[in-house]
Scaffold this active site. Structure first.
Site, PDB file in Angstrom:
ATOM      1  NE  ARG A  21       3.333   0.850  -4.951  1.00 53.05           N
ATOM      2  CZ  ARG A  21       2.198   0.377  -4.496  1.00 53.05           C
ATOM      3  NH1 ARG A  21       2.137  -0.125  -3.278  1.00 53.05           N
ATOM      4  NH2 ARG A  21       1.117   0.397  -5.236  1.00 53.05           N
ATOM      5  CG  ASN A  53      -2.389   1.656   8.017  1.00 53.44           C
ATOM      6  OD1 ASN A  53      -2.829   2.771   7.771  1.00 53.44           O
ATOM      7  ND2 ASN A  53      -2.277   0.725   7.087  1.00 53.44           N
ATOM      8  CB  SER A 136     -16.127  -9.738  -4.406  1.00 52.82           C
ATOM      9  OG  SER A 136     -15.068  -8.919  -3.972  1.00 52.82           O
ATOM     10  CG  HIS A 141      -7.002  -5.255   0.957  1.00 56.97           C
ATOM     11  ND1 HIS A 141      -6.134  -6.312   1.064  1.00 56.97           N
ATOM     12  CD2 HIS A 141      -6.261  -4.132   1.111  1.00 56.97           C
ATOM     13  CE1 HIS A 141      -4.912  -5.854   1.289  1.00 56.97           C
ATOM     14  NE2 HIS A 141      -4.957  -4.535   1.318  1.00 56.97           N
ATOM     15  CD  GLU A 184     -11.999  -3.644   2.227  1.00 54.60           C
ATOM     16  OE1 GLU A 184     -11.475  -2.760   2.943  1.00 54.60           O
ATOM     17  OE2 GLU A 184     -11.569  -3.953   1.107  1.00 54.60           O
ATOM     18  CB  SER A 188      -7.635   1.092   3.468  1.00 50.76           C
ATOM     19  OG  SER A 188      -7.342   0.577   2.183  1.00 50.76           O
ATOM     20  CG  ASP A 213     -11.346  -6.494   5.574  1.00 51.08           C
ATOM     21  OD1 ASP A 213     -11.120  -5.623   6.430  1.00 51.08           O
ATOM     22  OD2 ASP A 213     -10.461  -6.955   4.841  1.00 51.08           O
ATOM     23  CG  HIS A 216      -8.448  -0.033   7.108  1.00 52.82           C
ATOM     24  ND1 HIS A 216      -7.222   0.580   7.257  1.00 52.82           N
ATOM     25  CD2 HIS A 216      -8.307  -0.927   6.107  1.00 52.82           C
ATOM     26  CE1 HIS A 216      -6.375   0.077   6.377  1.00 52.82           C
ATOM     27  NE2 HIS A 216      -7.005  -0.838   5.670  1.00 52.82           N
ATOM     28  CB  THR A 244      -5.647  -6.347  11.079  1.00 55.87           C
ATOM     29  OG1 THR A 244      -4.225  -6.464  11.142  1.00 55.87           O
ATOM     30  CG2 THR A 244      -6.013  -4.884  11.306  1.00 55.87           C
ATOM     31  CE  LYS A 247      -4.391  -1.929   7.860  1.00 53.08           C
ATOM     32  NZ  LYS A 247      -3.849  -3.287   7.685  1.00 53.08           N
ATOM     33  CB  THR A 276       1.327 -20.193   8.194  1.00 51.16           C
ATOM     34  OG1 THR A 276       0.959 -20.217   6.824  1.00 51.16           O
ATOM     35  CG2 THR A 276       2.086 -18.911   8.483  1.00 51.16           C
ATOM     36  CB  THR A 277       5.759 -20.313  11.607  1.00 50.30           C
ATOM     37  OG1 THR A 277       6.611 -21.298  11.011  1.00 50.30           O
ATOM     38  CG2 THR A 277       6.234 -20.030  13.021  1.00 50.30           C
ATOM     39  CB  THR A 362      -2.553   1.395  -3.983  1.00 45.93           C
ATOM     40  OG1 THR A 362      -1.332   0.651  -3.880  1.00 45.93           O
ATOM     41  CG2 THR A 362      -3.274   1.350  -2.649  1.00 45.93           C
TER      42      THR A 362
END
Length: 404
Positions: A21, A53, A136, A141, A184, A188, A213, A216, A244, A247, A276-277, A362
């Site tokens: 990539r 996205n 699952s 994802h 999901e 995606s 999820d 998208h 999210t 997106k 995590t911050t 992917t």
């Protein structure tokens, strides 16, 4: 051991398979989106972006950018640490309340990305629910797969979007222990949509918790942008909705929404949240402005849907093969990693059109594609230029066209 030689050998293998990539260096200007400038060899060239996205262009909206700027100038650029140590910003609290209300849930919890929210939540649930089995969908994802793997819970894979197979898998499990059905709404890469109501019927019949999820789909579907579950009137039946802010809402961050006890449980035990911050308050302010706008405005959604339909019609007219799905994602199927990369490179270099190739891992080998995401900001001229360029290059590559 020669570590660099090891790394180089594996990179060379990626290149030989056509799966290495390369990033395009872009200078995005909000006022001219979806136009951008590509930086290469000390030059800047205009390009039209077709693979973002930021589905509705909300990251470029004046009022979203102003909300970010105002909060940054007032409160600073960062969060200063975790919410446990540095405290929770008022923007975090307001955004979580808005997201909970969007999905009709008691509470919500923010994370720094959708990847982290999936990984942290699924790993925590799988590890701490007694005797947990996570079922699952086979096309879930990578963030969900990693969370499940990290939990060390028993994992069962069910056929993609197949509620009958899910029912068989649930029925075959021994009695006792928690069950979590993870899937999901919009996938995606293929752009297909899960039969959520059917899956919920099966899960409820077996007393399983459901984990959906919607990354998208949030912002894009439903009268308020609550996703496919809102559109289908079943959000109240889903145990946990994950989404999210990076997106369709155009900013950054991830979240879960569910019962107050569920969100507090994840908040209290998920290492991916605790250590995590926190999301910068300025980004939370921008996301809040975007979510509130899309709850009352469907103009952006209608314009995007119109552009998706126009693009599909023009692709059909040129007999360019694309997956027929009911979503906003338009995968133009190439089927070869080298040709997919050639198409992407030629579009960028010669036609000033930016579309990234999607290759293994992917997507499965043999299903390489160009993943196109029309936005409300693309014009009819943009669409015509894209399709004409694709058609010319399709002939150069001697690729098969769709059957008329």
């Amino acid at each position: 051991m020669d570590y660099d030689a090891f790394f180089a050998d594996h990179l060379d293998q990626l290149k030989s398979e056509g799966n290495y990539r390369v990033f395009a260096k872009l200078e995005r200007e909000a006022a001219t989106a979806p136009q951008a400038k590509m930086h290469r060899c000390n030059t800047r060239r205009p390009v039209t972006v077709w693979c973002s996205n930021d589905y509705l262009g909300m990251g470029k909206a004046d009022f979203v950018r102003q909300a970010v700027a105002d909060a940054a100038l007032r409160d600073g650029a960062g969060a200063g640490g975790t919410r446990n140590i540095s405290g929770t910003a008022v923007q975090h609290v307001a955004l979580e309340a808005e997201l909970a209300d969007l999905h009709g849930k008691e509470a919500a919890l923010l994370f720094t990305s959708g990847y982290v929210s999936n990984w942290a939540s699924l790993s925590t649930l799988g590890a701490r629910l007694p005797g947990c089995t996570i079922l699952s969908d086979e096309m879930n994802h990578a963030s969900m797969i990693e969370g499940i793997r990290h939990s060390r819970a028993n994992k069962v894979i069910w056929k993609h979007n197949d509620s009958e197979d899910l029912n068989r898998k649930l029925a075959s499990l021994p009695s006792g222990g928690a069950r979590v059905v993870a899937f999901e709404s919009v996938y995606s890469m293929d752009g297909d949509i899960a039969p959520i109501a059917e899956i919920l019927d099966v899960a409820e019949a077996h007393g399983a918790m459901t984990y959906l999820d919607e990354v998208h789909a949030v912002g894009l579907y439903g009268s308020q942008g609550g996703g496919i579950a809102e559109r289908d009137g079943v959000a109240h039946r889903v145990s946990l909705i994950e989404g999210t802010l990076g997106k369709a809402f155009g900013v950054m961050g991830g979240y879960i929404a569910g019962s107050a006890a569920l969100c507090d449980f994840v908040r209290s035990f998920a290492s991916g949240f605790i250590f995590t911050t926190a999301l910068p308050p300025a980004l939370a302010a921008g996301a809040l402005a975007s979510v509130r706008h899309l709850r009352r405005s469907d103009l952006e959604r209608r314009r995007q849907q119109a552009n998706v339909a126009k693009l599909r019609t023009r692709l059909d007219a040129m007999r360019l093969p694309h997956l027929d799905n009911p979503s906003h994602i338009v995968p133009v199927m190439v089927g070869d990693p080298f040709k997919a990369k050639f198409l992407s490179d030629a579009l960028l270099e010669n036609r000033r059109i930016y579309v990234q190739p999607i290759n293994y891992p992917t997507v499965l080998k043999g299903t390489e594609r160009l993943r196109i995401t029309p936005s409300p900001l693309h014009t009819e001229e943009d669409i015509e230029r894209l399709v004409a360029a694709l058609s010319d290059l399709w002939s150069q590559c001697a690729l098969n066209r769709a059957v008329a």
